[in-house]
Design a protein around this motif. Structure first.
Motif, PDB file in Angstrom:
ATOM      1  N   ARG A  95      37.556  45.681  32.404  1.00  0.00           N
ATOM      2  CA  ARG A  95      37.569  44.978  33.694  1.00  0.00           C
ATOM      3  C   ARG A  95      38.257  43.619  33.600  1.00  0.00           C
ATOM      4  NH1 ARG A  95      34.872  47.599  37.721  1.00  0.00           N
ATOM      5  NH2 ARG A  95      32.992  48.786  37.174  1.00  0.00           N
ATOM      6  N   ALA A  96      38.640  43.200  32.409  1.00  0.00           N
ATOM      7  CA  ALA A  96      39.366  41.938  32.277  1.00  0.00           C
ATOM      8  C   ALA A  96      40.643  41.964  33.112  1.00  0.00           C
ATOM      9  CB  ALA A  96      39.705  41.660  30.812  1.00  0.00           C
ATOM     10  N   SER A  97      41.311  43.115  33.164  1.00  0.00           N
ATOM     11  CA  SER A  97      42.536  43.210  33.959  1.00  0.00           C
ATOM     12  C   SER A  97      42.231  43.121  35.449  1.00  0.00           C
ATOM     13  CB  SER A  97      43.277  44.516  33.649  1.00  0.00           C
ATOM     14  OG  SER A  97      42.485  45.636  33.964  1.00  0.00           O
ATOM     15  N   THR A  98      41.071  43.655  35.873  1.00  0.00           N
ATOM     16  CA  THR A  98      40.683  43.553  37.284  1.00  0.00           C
ATOM     17  C   THR A  98      40.331  42.109  37.645  1.00  0.00           C
ATOM     18  OG1 THR A  98      39.770  45.796  37.149  1.00  0.00           O
ATOM     19  CG2 THR A  98      39.155  44.490  39.061  1.00  0.00           C
ATOM     20  N   ILE A  99      39.652  41.413  36.731  1.00  0.00           N
ATOM     21  CA  ILE A  99      39.322  40.001  36.964  1.00  0.00           C
ATOM     22  C   ILE A  99      40.606  39.175  37.072  1.00  0.00           C
ATOM     23  CG2 ILE A  99      38.221  37.961  35.960  1.00  0.00           C
ATOM     24  CD1 ILE A  99      36.143  39.884  34.735  1.00  0.00           C
ATOM     25  N   LEU A 172      51.835  51.978  33.113  1.00  0.00           N
ATOM     26  CA  LEU A 172      50.627  51.471  32.459  1.00  0.00           C
ATOM     27  C   LEU A 172      49.411  51.506  33.379  1.00  0.00           C
ATOM     28  CD1 LEU A 172      52.173  48.349  30.672  1.00  0.00           C
ATOM     29  CD2 LEU A 172      51.550  50.526  29.618  1.00  0.00           C
ATOM     30  N   ASN A 173      49.620  51.873  34.661  1.00  0.00           N
ATOM     31  CA  ASN A 173      48.544  51.868  35.658  1.00  0.00           C
ATOM     32  C   ASN A 173      47.841  50.506  35.690  1.00  0.00           C
ATOM     33  OD1 ASN A 173      47.004  53.171  37.711  1.00  0.00           O
ATOM     34  ND2 ASN A 173      45.321  53.451  36.280  1.00  0.00           N
ATOM     35  N   ASP A 174      48.637  49.442  35.625  1.00  0.00           N
ATOM     36  CA  ASP A 174      48.099  48.080  35.593  1.00  0.00           C
ATOM     37  C   ASP A 174      48.398  47.404  36.928  1.00  0.00           C
ATOM     38  OD1 ASP A 174      47.764  45.219  35.075  1.00  0.00           O
ATOM     39  OD2 ASP A 174      47.543  45.836  32.974  1.00  0.00           O
ATOM     40  N   LYS A 175      47.373  47.245  37.760  1.00  0.00           N
ATOM     41  CA  LYS A 175      47.579  46.723  39.106  1.00  0.00           C
ATOM     42  C   LYS A 175      47.817  45.219  39.118  1.00  0.00           C
ATOM     43  CE  LYS A 175      45.383  50.543  41.437  1.00  0.00           C
ATOM     44  NZ  LYS A 175      44.438  51.022  42.465  1.00  0.00           N
ATOM     45  N   ALA A 176      47.299  44.500  38.108  1.00  0.00           N
ATOM     46  CA  ALA A 176      47.598  43.069  38.013  1.00  0.00           C
ATOM     47  C   ALA A 176      49.083  42.876  37.749  1.00  0.00           C
ATOM     48  CB  ALA A 176      46.765  42.433  36.906  1.00  0.00           C
ATOM     49  N   LEU A 243      48.062  54.134  40.200  1.00  0.00           N
ATOM     50  CA  LEU A 243      49.430  53.892  40.641  1.00  0.00           C
ATOM     51  C   LEU A 243      50.279  55.132  40.374  1.00  0.00           C
ATOM     52  CD1 LEU A 243      49.947  50.283  39.238  1.00  0.00           C
ATOM     53  CD2 LEU A 243      49.752  50.912  41.649  1.00  0.00           C
ATOM     54  N   GLY A 244      51.001  55.546  41.390  1.00  0.00           N
ATOM     55  CA  GLY A 244      51.938  56.651  41.194  1.00  0.00           C
ATOM     56  C   GLY A 244      51.305  58.029  41.125  1.00  0.00           C
ATOM     57  N   SER A 245      50.020  58.173  41.460  1.00  0.00           N
ATOM     58  CA  SER A 245      49.386  59.495  41.443  1.00  0.00           C
ATOM     59  C   SER A 245      48.217  59.519  42.412  1.00  0.00           C
ATOM     60  CB  SER A 245      48.923  59.867  40.033  1.00  0.00           C
ATOM     61  OG  SER A 245      47.924  58.977  39.587  1.00  0.00           O
ATOM     62  N   ASP A 246      47.615  60.694  42.557  1.00  0.00           N
ATOM     63  CA  ASP A 246      46.524  60.900  43.499  1.00  0.00           C
ATOM     64  C   ASP A 246      45.210  61.008  42.728  1.00  0.00           C
ATOM     65  OD1 ASP A 246      44.641  61.922  45.325  1.00  0.00           O
ATOM     66  OD2 ASP A 246      46.177  62.974  46.465  1.00  0.00           O
ATOM     67  N   GLY A 247      44.225  60.153  43.092  1.00  0.00           N
ATOM     68  CA  GLY A 247      42.935  60.173  42.424  1.00  0.00           C
ATOM     69  C   GLY A 247      42.202  61.488  42.601  1.00  0.00           C
ATOM     70  N   ASN A 248      42.356  62.123  43.775  1.00  0.00           N
ATOM     71  CA  ASN A 248      41.689  63.407  44.008  1.00  0.00           C
ATOM     72  C   ASN A 248      42.278  64.509  43.126  1.00  0.00           C
ATOM     73  OD1 ASN A 248      39.841  62.540  45.968  1.00  0.00           O
ATOM     74  ND2 ASN A 248      41.395  62.657  47.581  1.00  0.00           N
ATOM     75  N   ARG A 270      32.004  62.231  39.347  1.00  0.00           N
ATOM     76  CA  ARG A 270      31.926  60.968  40.090  1.00  0.00           C
ATOM     77  C   ARG A 270      32.682  59.934  39.248  1.00  0.00           C
ATOM     78  NH1 ARG A 270      26.079  59.540  41.405  1.00  0.00           N
ATOM     79  NH2 ARG A 270      25.966  59.049  39.177  1.00  0.00           N
ATOM     80  N   LEU A 271      33.826  59.502  39.749  1.00  0.00           N
ATOM     81  CA  LEU A 271      34.713  58.645  38.973  1.00  0.00           C
ATOM     82  C   LEU A 271      34.859  57.274  39.614  1.00  0.00           C
ATOM     83  CD1 LEU A 271      37.549  61.273  38.302  1.00  0.00           C
ATOM     84  CD2 LEU A 271      35.608  60.705  36.821  1.00  0.00           C
ATOM     85  N   ARG A 272      35.210  56.292  38.810  1.00  0.00           N
ATOM     86  CA  ARG A 272      35.442  54.930  39.300  1.00  0.00           C
ATOM     87  C   ARG A 272      36.537  54.281  38.464  1.00  0.00           C
ATOM     88  NH1 ARG A 272      30.904  55.092  36.230  1.00  0.00           N
ATOM     89  NH2 ARG A 272      30.631  53.558  34.558  1.00  0.00           N
ATOM     90  N   GLU A 273      37.208  53.318  39.070  1.00  0.00           N
ATOM     91  CA  GLU A 273      38.234  52.550  38.360  1.00  0.00           C
ATOM     92  C   GLU A 273      37.583  51.429  37.557  1.00  0.00           C
ATOM     93  OE1 GLU A 273      42.395  52.262  40.504  1.00  0.00           O
ATOM     94  OE2 GLU A 273      40.813  51.713  41.896  1.00  0.00           O
ATOM     95  N   VAL A 274      37.998  51.310  36.309  1.00  0.00           N
ATOM     96  CA  VAL A 274      37.545  50.209  35.458  1.00  0.00           C
ATOM     97  C   VAL A 274      38.804  49.614  34.840  1.00  0.00           C
ATOM     98  CG1 VAL A 274      36.121  49.497  33.513  1.00  0.00           C
ATOM     99  CG2 VAL A 274      35.360  51.354  34.987  1.00  0.00           C
ATOM    100  N   GLY A 275      39.348  48.590  35.493  1.00  0.00           N
ATOM    101  CA  GLY A 275      40.633  48.060  35.056  1.00  0.00           C
ATOM    102  C   GLY A 275      41.717  49.100  35.254  1.00  0.00           C
ATOM    103  N   HIS A 276      42.494  49.371  34.200  1.00  0.00           N
ATOM    104  CA  HIS A 276      43.564  50.366  34.310  1.00  0.00           C
ATOM    105  C   HIS A 276      43.090  51.753  33.899  1.00  0.00           C
ATOM    106  CE1 HIS A 276      43.569  48.874  30.200  1.00  0.00           C
ATOM    107  NE2 HIS A 276      44.153  49.975  29.830  1.00  0.00           N
ATOM    108  N   LEU A 277      41.795  51.884  33.601  1.00  0.00           N
ATOM    109  CA  LEU A 277      41.244  53.168  33.179  1.00  0.00           C
ATOM    110  C   LEU A 277      40.303  53.748  34.232  1.00  0.00           C
ATOM    111  CD1 LEU A 277      40.413  52.492  29.406  1.00  0.00           C
ATOM    112  CD2 LEU A 277      42.499  53.446  30.400  1.00  0.00           C
ATOM    113  N   VAL A 278      39.867  54.994  33.967  1.00  0.00           N
ATOM    114  CA  VAL A 278      38.928  55.692  34.843  1.00  0.00           C
ATOM    115  C   VAL A 278      37.694  56.065  34.015  1.00  0.00           C
ATOM    116  CG1 VAL A 278      38.531  57.759  36.233  1.00  0.00           C
ATOM    117  CG2 VAL A 278      40.741  56.588  36.335  1.00  0.00           C
TER     118      VAL A 278
END
Length: 330
Positions: A95-99, A172-176, A243-248, A270-278
């Protein structure tokens, strides 16, 4: 016997590393962010020296100053996410990347709001900025030309760097990193608006400068708000939106992998985003007796191997009524 004897050992999330094929992409992203940070420092310094009383130049300088936060946040976060999980942080530091994403978004939004207020006051008060003429090597030069040159320097290289970083952020699926790249790629708009304001002053249109600054503030607020909304949703454990794909599609692919395992009857996730990972939980029902620990560990490993973005998915074995039916997300 000690009080802790026989206590269960806490299960930590697996230590995560980018896959080997993404290591060059990761290194290139770090290299580009270092270049971006050094370049923006030079822009901020030069722009501060020449901005004078221009509202548009002030707005562009403040935006470029804020643009230092995302690359610095990324460089700090990408080191933190590689740390191994611990008893204090059993899920790791992803979650450091999300922060980092949230902090840069909040700074951007607040500064945009301040610039909107400041520019609106300048228009209401009908402040008339002037751009002086200076003598360089004995020749008179209108400082507006110098300002325009600095703005071109602040806009074009940033746009090039931003376009170079966008495909890396998707890989890298890095939203920051993605938000930073998108801001850089759009920097030419800020520079162009400020140039229009300076030229307006040269033609005696006093309001053009403040109007250009107001336009820049709208752009900053728009970027800040959209990024703030997205980073906040990640912290609230939103359904993955890679990024670039569908979560479903990712969820469906994981479900099919589970249902291909012989001892699993039905499966849902049941999935959730944690930084650039799932991260998440898989709810499964059985075709027969309960599997052994080795089989459960192998099933979890199968999920992690399905996609490099899967950080950790824990199997929950129970009845089908435990399976989450809602696809609701932010």
């Amino acid at each position: 016997m000690p009080a802790h004897a026989g206590a269960a050992i806490m299960k930590l999330a697996p230590k995560y590393e980018y896959p080997e094929n993404l290591q060059p992409t990761r290194r290139k992203a770090i290299w580009l962010e270092r270049i971006t940070f050094a370049y923006l420092l030079s822009v901020v310094a030069v722009m501060y020296l020449v901005m004078g009383a221009s509202q548009a130049m002030k707005a562009a300088w403040l935006e470029d100053s804020l643009s230092l936060i995302p690359p610095l946040s990324f460089l700090i976060a990408i080191r933190l996410v590689r740390r191994a999980p611990s008893k204090t942080f059993p899920f790791g530091f992803h979650r450091a990347s999300t922060i980092a994403y949230l902090s840069s978004s909040l700074a951007l939004f607040l500064m945009g709001a301040y610039l909107m207020y400041d520019s609106s006051m300048a228009l209401l008060k009908q402040e008339k900025p002037t751009i002086p003429t200076s003598y360089i090597f004995g020749h008179p030069i209108w400082m507006g030309w110098i300002m325009i040159g600095v703005l071109v320097y602040s806009g074009l290289p940033a746009a090039i760097l931003g376009r170079m970083k966008l495909p890396l952020a998707r890989k890298l699926n890095d939203k920051a990193l993605y938000a930073d790249a998108a801001m850089n790629a759009a920097d030419w708009q800020t520079a162009a608006a400020a140039i229009v304001g300076i030229i307006g002053i040269g033609f005696g249109l006093w309001w053009a400068d403040a109007a250009a600054a107001l336009f820049i503030s709208f752009s900053i607020i728009k970027d800040g708000f959209s990024n703030l909304k997205d980073s906040g949703a990640q912290l609230l454990d939103r359904t993955p939106d890679p990024l670039g794909s569908d979560g479903n599609e990712l969820r469906q692919a994981l479900r099919e992998r589970l249902q291909a395992i012989g001892w699993i009857d039905t499966a849902d996730l049941r999935l959730r985003e944690v930084g650039h990972l799932v991260f998440g939980e898989a709810f499964v029902t059985l075709t027969g007796s309960r599997p052994g620990d080795d089989q459960i560990a192998e099933a979890e490993r199968t999920l992690r191997d399905a996609d490099w973005r899967i950080g950790d998915v824990t199997l929950a074995i129970g009845h089908s009524s435990h399976s989450p039916q809602s696809d609701a997300g932010l």
